[in-house]
Design a protein around this motif. Structure first.
Motif, PDB file in Angstrom:
ATOM      1  N   LYS A  84     -26.563  37.629  38.530  1.00 17.55           N
ATOM      2  CA  LYS A  84     -25.223  37.841  39.412  1.00 17.55           C
ATOM      3  C   LYS A  84     -24.737  39.386  39.172  1.00 17.55           C
ATOM      4  N   ASP A  85     -25.470  39.981  38.070  1.00 17.15           N
ATOM      5  CA  ASP A  85     -24.872  41.320  37.789  1.00 17.15           C
ATOM      6  C   ASP A  85     -23.464  41.666  37.759  1.00 17.15           C
ATOM      7  N   PRO A  86     -22.399  41.054  36.854  1.00 20.21           N
ATOM      8  CA  PRO A  86     -21.370  41.506  36.815  1.00 20.21           C
ATOM      9  C   PRO A  86     -20.952  42.628  36.246  1.00 20.21           C
ATOM     10  N   LEU A  87     -21.926  43.255  35.422  1.00 10.65           N
ATOM     11  CA  LEU A  87     -21.705  44.761  34.810  1.00 10.65           C
ATOM     12  C   LEU A  87     -21.757  45.592  36.007  1.00 10.65           C
ATOM     13  N   ARG A 125     -20.237  39.970  27.251  1.00 11.84           N
ATOM     14  CA  ARG A 125     -20.932  41.191  27.347  1.00 11.84           C
ATOM     15  C   ARG A 125     -20.172  41.847  28.468  1.00 11.84           C
ATOM     16  N   THR A 126     -19.623  41.067  29.482  1.00  7.52           N
ATOM     17  CA  THR A 126     -18.918  41.511  30.671  1.00  7.52           C
ATOM     18  C   THR A 126     -17.600  41.920  30.220  1.00  7.52           C
ATOM     19  N   VAL A 127     -16.862  41.256  29.447  1.00  2.00           N
ATOM     20  CA  VAL A 127     -15.636  41.802  28.829  1.00  2.00           C
ATOM     21  C   VAL A 127     -15.839  43.252  28.031  1.00  2.00           C
ATOM     22  N   ALA A 128     -16.831  43.208  27.405  1.00  2.00           N
ATOM     23  CA  ALA A 128     -17.300  44.672  26.738  1.00  2.00           C
ATOM     24  C   ALA A 128     -17.375  45.737  27.660  1.00  2.00           C
ATOM     25  N   HIS A 129     -18.136  45.553  28.605  1.00  2.00           N
ATOM     26  CA  HIS A 129     -18.382  46.194  29.590  1.00  2.00           C
ATOM     27  C   HIS A 129     -17.210  46.916  30.247  1.00  2.00           C
ATOM     28  N   ALA A 130     -16.123  46.019  30.447  1.00  2.00           N
ATOM     29  CA  ALA A 130     -15.030  46.306  31.274  1.00  2.00           C
ATOM     30  C   ALA A 130     -14.008  47.368  30.125  1.00  2.00           C
ATOM     31  N   ALA A 131     -14.470  47.210  28.974  1.00  2.00           N
ATOM     32  CA  ALA A 131     -13.710  47.852  28.005  1.00  2.00           C
ATOM     33  C   ALA A 131     -12.175  48.164  28.076  1.00  2.00           C
ATOM     34  N   GLY A 132     -11.547  47.022  28.450  1.00  2.00           N
ATOM     35  CA  GLY A 132     -10.278  46.967  28.003  1.00  2.00           C
ATOM     36  C   GLY A 132      -9.414  47.695  29.475  1.00  2.00           C
ATOM     37  N   SER A 174      -8.640  39.380  48.925  1.00  2.00           N
ATOM     38  CA  SER A 174      -9.120  40.693  48.543  1.00  2.00           C
ATOM     39  C   SER A 174      -9.732  41.504  49.739  1.00  2.00           C
ATOM     40  N   ALA A 175      -9.590  42.896  49.239  1.00  2.00           N
ATOM     41  CA  ALA A 175      -9.772  43.766  50.504  1.00  2.00           C
ATOM     42  C   ALA A 175     -11.358  43.701  50.979  1.00  2.00           C
ATOM     43  N   ALA A 176     -12.169  43.360  49.556  1.00  2.00           N
ATOM     44  CA  ALA A 176     -13.565  43.131  49.889  1.00  2.00           C
ATOM     45  C   ALA A 176     -13.961  42.320  48.991  1.00  2.00           C
ATOM     46  N   VAL A 177     -14.890  41.599  49.258  1.00  2.00           N
ATOM     47  CA  VAL A 177     -15.707  40.396  48.343  1.00  2.00           C
ATOM     48  C   VAL A 177     -17.035  40.825  48.023  1.00  2.00           C
ATOM     49  N   ILE A 178     -17.491  40.752  46.675  1.00  2.00           N
ATOM     50  CA  ILE A 178     -18.763  41.355  46.253  1.00  2.00           C
ATOM     51  C   ILE A 178     -19.541  40.296  45.855  1.00  2.00           C
ATOM     52  N   GLN A 179     -20.769  40.610  46.076  1.00  2.00           N
ATOM     53  CA  GLN A 179     -21.797  39.444  45.478  1.00  2.00           C
ATOM     54  C   GLN A 179     -22.965  40.362  45.216  1.00  2.00           C
ATOM     55  N   LYS A 180     -22.723  41.078  44.086  1.00  2.00           N
ATOM     56  CA  LYS A 180     -23.703  42.007  43.628  1.00  2.00           C
ATOM     57  C   LYS A 180     -25.272  41.355  43.085  1.00  2.00           C
ATOM     58  N   SER A 181     -25.610  40.273  43.351  1.00  2.00           N
ATOM     59  CA  SER A 181     -26.564  39.673  42.881  1.00  2.00           C
ATOM     60  C   SER A 181     -28.213  40.626  42.834  1.00  2.00           C
ATOM     61  N   ILE A 182     -28.830  40.164  41.794  1.00  2.00           N
ATOM     62  CA  ILE A 182     -30.313  40.837  41.831  1.00  2.00           C
ATOM     63  C   ILE A 182     -31.321  39.831  42.191  1.00  2.00           C
ATOM     64  N   ARG A 183     -30.931  38.438  41.931  1.00  2.00           N
ATOM     65  CA  ARG A 183     -31.815  37.466  42.552  1.00  2.00           C
ATOM     66  C   ARG A 183     -30.716  36.413  43.139  1.00  2.00           C
ATOM     67  N   GLU A 184     -30.897  35.729  44.185  1.00  2.00           N
ATOM     68  CA  GLU A 184     -29.949  34.694  44.740  1.00  2.00           C
ATOM     69  C   GLU A 184     -30.769  33.852  45.577  1.00  2.00           C
ATOM     70  N   GLY A 185     -30.537  32.653  45.161  1.00  2.00           N
ATOM     71  CA  GLY A 185     -31.214  31.366  46.000  1.00  2.00           C
ATOM     72  C   GLY A 185     -30.665  31.404  47.322  1.00  2.00           C
ATOM     73  N   PHE A 186     -29.277  31.343  47.552  1.00  2.00           N
ATOM     74  CA  PHE A 186     -28.654  31.537  48.955  1.00  2.00           C
ATOM     75  C   PHE A 186     -27.411  32.350  48.725  1.00  2.00           C
ATOM     76  N   GLY A 187     -26.571  31.819  47.661  1.00  2.00           N
ATOM     77  CA  GLY A 187     -25.200  32.692  47.607  1.00  2.00           C
ATOM     78  C   GLY A 187     -24.026  31.932  48.339  1.00  2.00           C
ATOM     79  N   VAL A 226     -26.541  45.767  49.577  1.00  2.00           N
ATOM     80  CA  VAL A 226     -26.675  47.004  48.810  1.00  2.00           C
ATOM     81  C   VAL A 226     -27.670  46.698  47.735  1.00  2.00           C
ATOM     82  N   ASP A 227     -28.236  47.960  47.511  1.00  2.00           N
ATOM     83  CA  ASP A 227     -29.468  47.942  46.297  1.00  2.00           C
ATOM     84  C   ASP A 227     -29.065  48.304  45.071  1.00  2.00           C
ATOM     85  N   SER A 228     -27.782  49.065  44.873  1.00  2.00           N
ATOM     86  CA  SER A 228     -27.296  49.510  43.626  1.00  2.00           C
ATOM     87  C   SER A 228     -25.880  49.723  43.493  1.00  2.00           C
ATOM     88  N   PRO A 229     -25.368  49.867  42.415  1.00  2.00           N
ATOM     89  CA  PRO A 229     -23.918  49.952  42.153  1.00  2.00           C
ATOM     90  C   PRO A 229     -23.267  50.844  42.917  1.00  2.00           C
TER      91      PRO A 229
END
Ligand code: UDP
Length: 426
Positions: free
Chosen positions: A239-242, A279-286, A311-324, A358-361
């Motif tokens: 789901k690529d939260p990072l 890992r996600t919490v760490a990546h958000a770095a406070g 939300s102004a925009a909803v994101i689903q930045k998956s790298i693999r996704e059955g359907f979503g 989209v294909d990248s951050p």
């Protein structure tokens, strides 16, 4: 006996005007010859993730259509769910295979669960790989066994897929979200292709006013006067939260007041969840504008609804996704939706037409920027997305597809019913 899930009651008649006209009549006609047929859905969890979301709506509606339907949860210890998560990851393309010990654990739990299942159904539906091997223990079953795959099988680890194939060949039918997911293996049953669906009448998807949504979101500390980006997803590498956090940082350069919410429940069958959450919490770095929330913060269905609506925009930045399903949910709420160009997502979003692929951050950030710069144009896309969902991804259509399949497997006439795509087995 395997644990039974209490799904409550739903009434098909409540959906009459939300669904496409004619569909209700078709459902009633298809259900008639199936009255009283016994169906069991088998899955690994009744909480968290798409399968649970679907079954809470599909099972009571199948019952209301006149079938005798149960949903049962297979049991397994941590060791089993560690193996099934490894299988899930491998089927979505992870190179890590299974050790002999892991294969043994999988087999052992299939046998244990099979002992707990009565063999007096007309249709047994195994959802995803977790219960897929139970069929081996029902050699003389008179039931029709159906494997319903919800995951992205476009580039599976061949070793792990090969491990499952001997069980899959025993089924009477298999169902996938996309034709690309049908494994190229000999001996598989007929495969049917149909996407899942959302329930427009659940607390997750019912209409919520902007005021109510803002009121709810405000209680989590979010400043409702500043723009919010949201991803609703289990904490899972696919789901690529990072990557979402990276995209948000890109947006923040131009819109310094933007906020991000990552909303993710912890599924019982997902032992990786906590690790990835950390890992996600760490990546958000406070960063005080990044809100990482889970069901432990009391984010239930209504709250997910509110986050999506607000939300102004909803994101689903998956790298693999059955359907979503999160994408279906966001589009249904007329949200500008930005999602990874993978798996079942491309069946839902036409890039530039009903949303953003989209294909990248970096591309994800650029899409969010477009939305924030021109909300009116973004809304036009979102409106088209909503109508696409109405036509294709609402629960009555999914029920119809199941009834067509049950009739086909029973040798009943389905003349006139719109058939799902069939890929012949061999
Ligand atoms: N979901 C939720 N709370 C969360 C995370 C997810 O209610 O914190 C729901 C989400 O709204 C959607 C489902 O779980 O209905 C996830 O389905 P999807 O197909 O997007 O992904 P999966 O988890 O099956 O891979």
């Amino acid at each position: 006996m395997l644990q039974l899930v209490n799904v409550g009651q739903k009434s098909l008649s409540d959906y009459a005007t939300i669904a496409t006209r004619g569909l209700m009549d078709e459902i009633r006609r298809l259900a008639e010859p199936l009255a009283g047929r016994r169906v069991v859905h088998l899955s690994a969890t009744s909480f968290g993730g798409g399968v649970a979301e679907i079954n809470y709506a599909l099972v009571p509606l199948m019952k209301d259509a006149g079938l005798d339907v149960e949903w049962r949860i297979i049991s397994g210890g941590d060791e089993f769910f560690a193996v099934t998560k490894a299988i899930h990851n491998a089927l979505q393309g992870s190179p890590d295979g299974l050790s002999k010990t892991q294969e043994e654990i999988f087999r052992r739990y299939q046998a244990l669960n099979a002992e707990e299942l009565e063999d007096d159904y007309d249709f047994v539906i195994a959802h995803d790989p977790q219960p897929a091997g139970m069929i081996e223990h029902f050699e003389n079953s008179s039931a029709n066994w159906i494997w319903r795959c919800h995951i992205d099988l476009s580039a599976p680890n061949p070793g792990v897929l090969g491990f499952l194939i001997p069980w899959l060949t025993r089924y009477d039918a298999a169902i996938f979200h996309m034709p690309e997911y049908v494994p190229a293996a000999a001996g598989l049953p007929h495969s049917y292709i149909w996407p899942p669906a959302i329930d427009p009448l659940t607390p997750k998807n019912m209409a919520l006013s902007p005021e109510d949504a803002a009121y709810i979101v405000d209680q989590f500390g979010i400043d409702v006067d500043r723009p919010l980006l949201t991803q609703v997803s289990r904490f899972d590498p696919w789901k690529d939260p990072l990557g979402v956090i990276d995209a948000y940082r890109g947006v923040k350069e131009e819109f310094p007041d933007v906020q991000l919410a990552l909303v993710g429940s912890m599924a019982h069958d997902d032992p990786e969840g906590w690790d990835y959450y950390s890992r996600t919490v760490a990546h958000a770095a406070g960063d005080p504008d990044v809100y990482i929330l889970s069901n432990l913060n009391n984010v239930g269905s209504v709250e997910v609804n509110a986050f999506q609506v607000h939300s102004a925009a909803v994101i689903q930045k998956s790298i693999r996704e059955g359907f979503g399903l999160t994408i279906t949910e966001a589009l249904w709420k007329t949200r500008p939706t930005v999602a990874g160009r993978v798996g079942g997502i491309v069946a839902q979003i036409q890039d530039g037409e009903t949303g953003w692929l989209v294909d990248s951050p970096e591309e994800c950030a650029e899409a969010c920027l477009e939305i924030l710069r021109d909300p009116l144009e973004a809304r036009q896309r979102a409106l088209r997305g909503k109508e696409f969902v109405r036509r294709n991804f609402l629960m009555p259509r999914l029920l119809r597809d199941w009834l067509v399949l049950f009739n086909l497997l029973s040798g009943n006439d389905t003349a006139g019913a719109e058939l799902a795509t069939v890929v012949a087995g061999g």
